[in-house]
Design an enzyme around this catalytic site. Structure first.
Site, PDB file in Angstrom:
ATOM      1  N   SER A 113       0.825  -1.212   0.000  1.00 42.33           N
ATOM      2  CA  SER A 113       0.000   0.000   0.000  1.00 42.33           C
ATOM      3  C   SER A 113       0.856   1.258   0.000  1.00 42.33           C
ATOM      4  O   SER A 113       1.961   1.270   0.564  1.00 42.33           O
ATOM      5  CB  SER A 113      -0.889  -0.008   1.250  1.00 42.33           C
TER       6      SER A 113
ATOM      7  N   TYR B 189      -2.660  -0.619  10.583  1.00 42.59           N
ATOM      8  CA  TYR B 189      -2.808  -1.187   9.241  1.00 42.59           C
ATOM      9  C   TYR B 189      -1.591  -0.859   8.386  1.00 42.59           C
ATOM     10  O   TYR B 189      -0.979  -1.743   7.775  1.00 42.59           O
ATOM     11  CB  TYR B 189      -4.079  -0.672   8.560  1.00 42.59           C
TER      12      TYR B 189
ATOM     13  N   LYS C 172       1.683  -3.297   6.692  1.00 42.61           N
ATOM     14  CA  LYS C 172       2.183  -3.338   5.312  1.00 42.61           C
ATOM     15  C   LYS C 172       3.692  -3.085   5.293  1.00 42.61           C
ATOM     16  O   LYS C 172       4.429  -3.719   4.530  1.00 42.61           O
ATOM     17  CB  LYS C 172       1.445  -2.310   4.445  1.00 42.61           C
TER      18      LYS C 172
END
Length: 346
Positions: free
Chosen positions: A130, A155, A159
């Site tokens: 991402s 989150y 990544k």
């Protein structure tokens, strides 16, 4: 190895939004696809939709990647596996702030289980990463050598950690070639309107909230802030059509199969190379569909970066991939999908 029917690709999270579109593109490119999904954020009916589009029902295994023994046993049952595309992960920024341990468990432990299960096997691995790894970029458009900053959310951190785990594993001589694709903001749906974004509960992303509001499933849309340092005061993102994004995964697999990689671990931005503001998206949706949206300007939302869009030169030159669809096409397809599921509930 060529992209023939002999090449078998395992897609984790393959009934999800990006996963399902990628399965379609893989099958239409001649690949044999095996899906693992625990259906925690997707619907089993998507398999039938994929078959309707492609004429092929992918092999499906309902499996939670946190089940270490189950993962080992299933991977062992796939002796002629050529590659893996790893989507399976939780993806809500807001939820990750409230439930960080859930995100580390579901996004990191699952990756480690998968890598342990394939240890020592020569495989091509595409990782769903991402643009959140960049945080608020210093320079726009942001390119792959930009610094990876402290994550704004658990989150985003998963990544970053996922990329680190894969880079270190590939560099440790594990016979693994890894391509990490750093997505910008995927929107839209397949041209058939048979698959698209299917959020469970209240959508966390702008476009599905817009389409649900437009069709009457949701109330008023809130635009979070109109006082940012942008032309119209709203945040800017690089929106990419989900089908273009899916095709980037096929391009990554083909490149690794053709032994065209320059290193065992590589990263690519996958976006359009241009930004659109939230208000531009709202206005474009109204223009494309003829539907007037009910929206209001709200306060800024914690954790939102002001503006980001990607430099996609590397993907164009080395993956031989370029995004084809513009914002209008993305929004028209998202609206067609919303109308389809309104008439054909899942």
């Amino acid at each position: 190895m060529s992209g023939s029917k002999k090449s078998k690709i395992l897609v984790t999270g393959g009934t999800g939004y990006i996963g399902a579109h990628t399965v379609v593109e893989l099958q239409q490119s001649g690949y044999e696809v095996v899906i693992i999904d625990n259906l925690s954020n997707s619907n089993i009916k998507i398999l039938d939709q994929i078959k309707t589009i492609t004429g092929v029902m992918p092999v499906f295994e309902k499996l939670d990647l946190r089940n270490k023994i189950g993962v080992f046993e299933f991977i062992r049952s796939l002796p002629n596996l050529g590659g893996i595309i790893h989507f399976a992960a939780s993806k809500s920024v807001g939820e990750s702030v409230k439930e960080p341990l859930l995100y580390y468990d579901n996004n990191i432990c699952t990756l480690v289980n998968l890598l342990n299960a394939i240890k020592g096997r020569p495989l091509n691995f595409v990782f769903s990463s991402s643009c959140t790894v960049y945080g608020e970029p210093d320079v726009l458009p942001v390119n792959e050598v930009a610094p990876v900053k402290t994550a704004e959310s658990p989150y985003g951190n998963t990544k970053q950690i996922g990329e680190e785990i894969l880079r270190e594993t590939a560099n440790a001589g594990q016979k693994l070639k890894v391509t990490a694709l750093r997505y910008f903001n995927p929107v839209g749906a397949h041209a058939s309107a048979l698959i698209g974004e299917l959020p469970i509960g209240v959508p966390q992303n702008l476009v599905p909230f817009v389409t649900q509001s437009a069709i009457g499933k949701r109330g008023q849309i809130t635009v979070y802030g109109d006082d940012y340092d942008t032309a119209d005061g709203s945040c800017i993102r690089d929106y990419i059509h989900v089908v273009d994004l899916a095709k980037a995964h096929v391009a990554a697999i083909k490149r690794m199969e053709a032994r065209q990689t320059k290193a065992v671990y590589e990263t690519f931005n996958v976006g359009t190379g241009k930004g659109n503001s939230v208000l531009e998206v709202v206005n474009a949706f109204e223009r494309v569909t003829g539907v007037t949206l009910n929206y209001r300007i709200g306060n800024r939302r914690e954790g939102d970066i002001i503006k980001i869009w990607g430099d996609v030169t590397k993907a164009q030159n080395e993956l031989n991939w370029t995004a084809q669809s513009g914002l209008d096409e993305m929004l028209a397809s998202a609206w067609a999908w919303e109308k389809y599921i309104n008439e054909n509930p899942f």
